[in-house]
Scaffold this motif. Structure first.
Motif, short mmCIF file in Angstrom:
data_model
loop_
_atom_site.label_atom_id
_atom_site.label_comp_id
_atom_site.label_asym_id
_atom_site.label_seq_id
_atom_site.Cartn_x
_atom_site.Cartn_y
_atom_site.Cartn_z
N PRO A 51 6.30 14.09 4.66
CA PRO A 51 5.02 14.38 5.29
C PRO A 51 4.96 15.82 5.80
O PRO A 51 5.93 16.35 6.36
N GLY A 52 3.80 16.45 5.58
CA GLY A 52 3.62 17.83 6.00
C GLY A 52 3.80 18.84 4.89
O GLY A 52 3.54 20.03 5.08
N THR A 53 4.25 18.40 3.73
CA THR A 53 4.48 19.32 2.61
C THR A 53 3.31 19.34 1.63
O THR A 53 3.29 20.17 0.73
N GLY A 54 2.38 18.41 1.78
CA GLY A 54 1.25 18.32 0.86
C GLY A 54 -0.08 18.31 1.59
O GLY A 54 -0.20 18.86 2.68
N ARG A 55 -1.03 17.62 1.01
CA ARG A 55 -2.40 17.66 1.54
C ARG A 55 -2.87 16.34 2.15
O ARG A 55 -4.00 16.27 2.66
N LEU A 56 -2.06 15.30 2.12
CA LEU A 56 -2.51 14.02 2.67
C LEU A 56 -2.51 14.05 4.19
O LEU A 56 -1.56 14.55 4.80
N ASP A 57 -3.54 13.49 4.78
CA ASP A 57 -3.59 13.35 6.24
C ASP A 57 -3.00 11.98 6.58
O ASP A 57 -3.72 11.03 6.91
N LEU A 58 -1.70 11.89 6.47
CA LEU A 58 -1.03 10.60 6.64
C LEU A 58 -1.19 10.06 8.05
O LEU A 58 -1.29 8.84 8.25
N GLN A 59 -1.21 10.94 9.04
CA GLN A 59 -1.38 10.46 10.42
C GLN A 59 -2.71 9.73 10.57
O GLN A 59 -2.76 8.63 11.14
N ARG A 60 -3.76 10.31 10.05
CA ARG A 60 -5.07 9.67 10.18
C ARG A 60 -5.09 8.33 9.43
O ARG A 60 -5.65 7.34 9.92
N GLN A 61 -4.47 8.29 8.26
CA GLN A 61 -4.48 7.05 7.48
C GLN A 61 -3.66 5.95 8.16
O GLN A 61 -4.08 4.79 8.20
N TYR A 113 10.13 9.03 -0.08
CA TYR A 113 9.84 10.36 -0.61
C TYR A 113 11.11 11.05 -1.08
O TYR A 113 12.23 10.64 -0.76
N GLN A 114 10.92 12.12 -1.87
CA GLN A 114 12.02 12.93 -2.34
C GLN A 114 12.19 14.11 -1.39
O GLN A 114 11.30 14.96 -1.30
N PRO A 115 13.28 14.18 -0.65
CA PRO A 115 13.44 15.27 0.31
C PRO A 115 13.39 16.64 -0.37
O PRO A 115 13.94 16.83 -1.45
N SER A 116 12.73 17.57 0.31
CA SER A 116 12.65 18.94 -0.23
C SER A 116 14.01 19.61 -0.24
O SER A 116 14.31 20.41 -1.13
N THR A 117 14.82 19.30 0.77
CA THR A 117 16.18 19.86 0.85
C THR A 117 17.13 18.69 1.05
O THR A 117 17.19 17.79 0.23
N THR A 118 17.88 18.69 2.14
CA THR A 118 18.70 17.53 2.46
C THR A 118 17.83 16.48 3.15
O THR A 118 16.77 16.79 3.70
N PRO A 137 0.36 16.68 -3.19
CA PRO A 137 1.23 16.44 -4.35
C PRO A 137 2.70 16.67 -4.03
O PRO A 137 3.03 17.19 -2.97
N GLY A 138 3.55 16.26 -4.94
CA GLY A 138 4.97 16.55 -4.83
C GLY A 138 5.87 15.40 -4.46
O GLY A 138 7.06 15.43 -4.72
N ARG A 139 5.34 14.38 -3.81
CA ARG A 139 6.12 13.24 -3.35
C ARG A 139 7.25 13.65 -2.41
O ARG A 139 8.33 13.07 -2.43
N ARG A 140 6.96 14.66 -1.59
CA ARG A 140 7.94 15.14 -0.62
C ARG A 140 7.61 14.56 0.76
O ARG A 140 6.71 13.74 0.92
N LEU A 179 0.85 -1.19 0.00
CA LEU A 179 0.00 0.00 0.00
C LEU A 179 0.89 1.24 0.00
O LEU A 179 1.51 1.57 1.01
N ASP A 180 0.97 1.91 -1.15
CA ASP A 180 1.72 3.15 -1.26
C ASP A 180 0.71 4.29 -1.32
O ASP A 180 0.02 4.47 -2.34
N LEU A 181 0.62 5.05 -0.25
CA LEU A 181 -0.42 6.07 -0.14
C LEU A 181 -0.18 7.23 -1.10
O LEU A 181 -1.15 7.87 -1.54
N PHE A 182 1.07 7.51 -1.44
CA PHE A 182 1.32 8.55 -2.44
C PHE A 182 0.81 8.13 -3.81
O PHE A 182 0.11 8.88 -4.49
N HIS A 183 1.21 6.95 -4.26
CA HIS A 183 0.82 6.52 -5.60
C HIS A 183 -0.70 6.47 -5.75
O HIS A 183 -1.23 6.86 -6.80
N LEU A 184 -1.40 5.99 -4.72
CA LEU A 184 -2.86 5.97 -4.82
C LEU A 184 -3.41 7.38 -4.98
O LEU A 184 -4.26 7.64 -5.83
N ALA A 185 -2.92 8.31 -4.15
CA ALA A 185 -3.41 9.69 -4.25
C ALA A 185 -3.06 10.29 -5.61
O ALA A 185 -3.87 11.01 -6.22
N ASN A 186 -1.88 10.00 -6.11
CA ASN A 186 -1.44 10.56 -7.39
C ASN A 186 -2.27 10.03 -8.55
O ASN A 186 -2.41 10.70 -9.57
#
Length: 275
Positions: free
Chosen positions: A225-235, A252-257, A220-223, A188-195
């Motif tokens: 947690p906390g950078t997009g709109r998914l409520d990953l904690q609830r899921q 995920y792809q880190p936004s920075t390092t 969106p963005g595949r960054r 179960l990849d929650l990003f891919h499903l949302a995308n």
């Protein structure tokens, strides 16, 4: 994030600031005791013994456990996205099985991701699905010899990959189980499903019992947690209530390092053991 979640670091997407063989140690230094990798040699289904030994040694020396490893799936950054259902390439997957399971046996790995394979013009979808089923069952029998599980996941993006929804992947899982692959399960990849516009909450509600591994990134963005709109904690909480106790891979792809991108996850919660 859910306090009991057993996180692991996907070292094919995290810690890319350092070479691949240095990433297990980098993950351990960041507080992770469990990691996963895509297939480390995208152009080689059967790498040489020296290369395999170097990878195994890098993981062993880090002190981290390799919990998940992809089978050979081609160049995921290029046109490929799995080969096991492609008539001209399925033998590459089958040649790779013993190598992948051999690494898993040496490192105590329990989960092996088998990316399905893009649709191709020179074979009907029915022929590809038949071939995919055969390949999955062969892989499942090899993994079963070491107590392992073969994973099937939906994937997003522009490639002609046929498994797009939870229902698509679970149908393949069910078919493989009916054909003798009792240890085939749903990744179960929650990003891919949302995308792909699929409903992650519904996937959890309907298919949690067949989930053997989870991967996350925000959307969106595949960054991180906390950078997009998914409520990953609830899921993730919903998954735990449904009985899931396995790992959650940070894919995920880190936004920075990488280290900066982990600010959302306190160091004390990065170790998966004894949770």
């Amino acid at each position: 994030m859910a306090i009991h979640t057993r996180y692991l670091a996907n070292c094919s997407m995290l810690f890319t600031e350092v070479p691949l063989l240095e990433r297990p140690r980098a993950a351990a230094a960041a507080g992770f005791d469990t990691i996963e990798f895509w297939w480390p040699w995208p152009d080689q289904p059967v790498p040489g013994d020296r290369e395999v030994d170097a990878f195994v040694t890098a993981v062993e020396d880090s002190g981290a456990r390799l919990a998940g490893l992809n089978f050979f799936a081609g160049d995921l950054a290029g046109p490929d996205c799995g080969v096991l259902s492609i008539p001209g390439r399925a033998q590459q997957f089958r040649d790779n099985i013993d190598v992948t399971i051999g690494i898993g046996e040496r490192l105590g790995t329990g989960a092996f991701n088998a990316l399905y394979g893009n649709r191709v013009d020179d074979a009907t979808p029915q022929r590809q699905d038949e071939l995919g089923l055969e390949s999955l069952v062969i892989a499942a029998k090899a993994a079963d010899a070491i107590g392992g599980t073969v994973l099937v996941e939906p994937v997003s993006g522009p490639k002609p990959y046929p498994l797009r929804t939870a229902a698509d992947a679970v149908a393949v899982v069910d078919g493989a189980r009916e054909a003798g692959g009792a240890n085939v399960a749903f990744l179960l990849d929650l990003f891919h499903l949302a995308n792909n516009g699929d409903d992650g909450d519904r996937a959890i509600a309907e298919h949690a019992a067949k989930v053997a591994h989870v991967q996350i990134a925000d959307h969106p963005g595949r960054r991180e947690p906390g950078t997009g709109r998914l409520d990953l904690q609830r899921q993730l909480d919903a998954l735990e209530r449904a009985g899931y106790t396995g790992y959650v891979g940070l894919e995920y792809q880190p936004s920075t390092t990488t280290e900066e991108s982990l600010a959302w996850l306190p160091r004390a919660r990065r170790a998966a053991a004894d949770r």
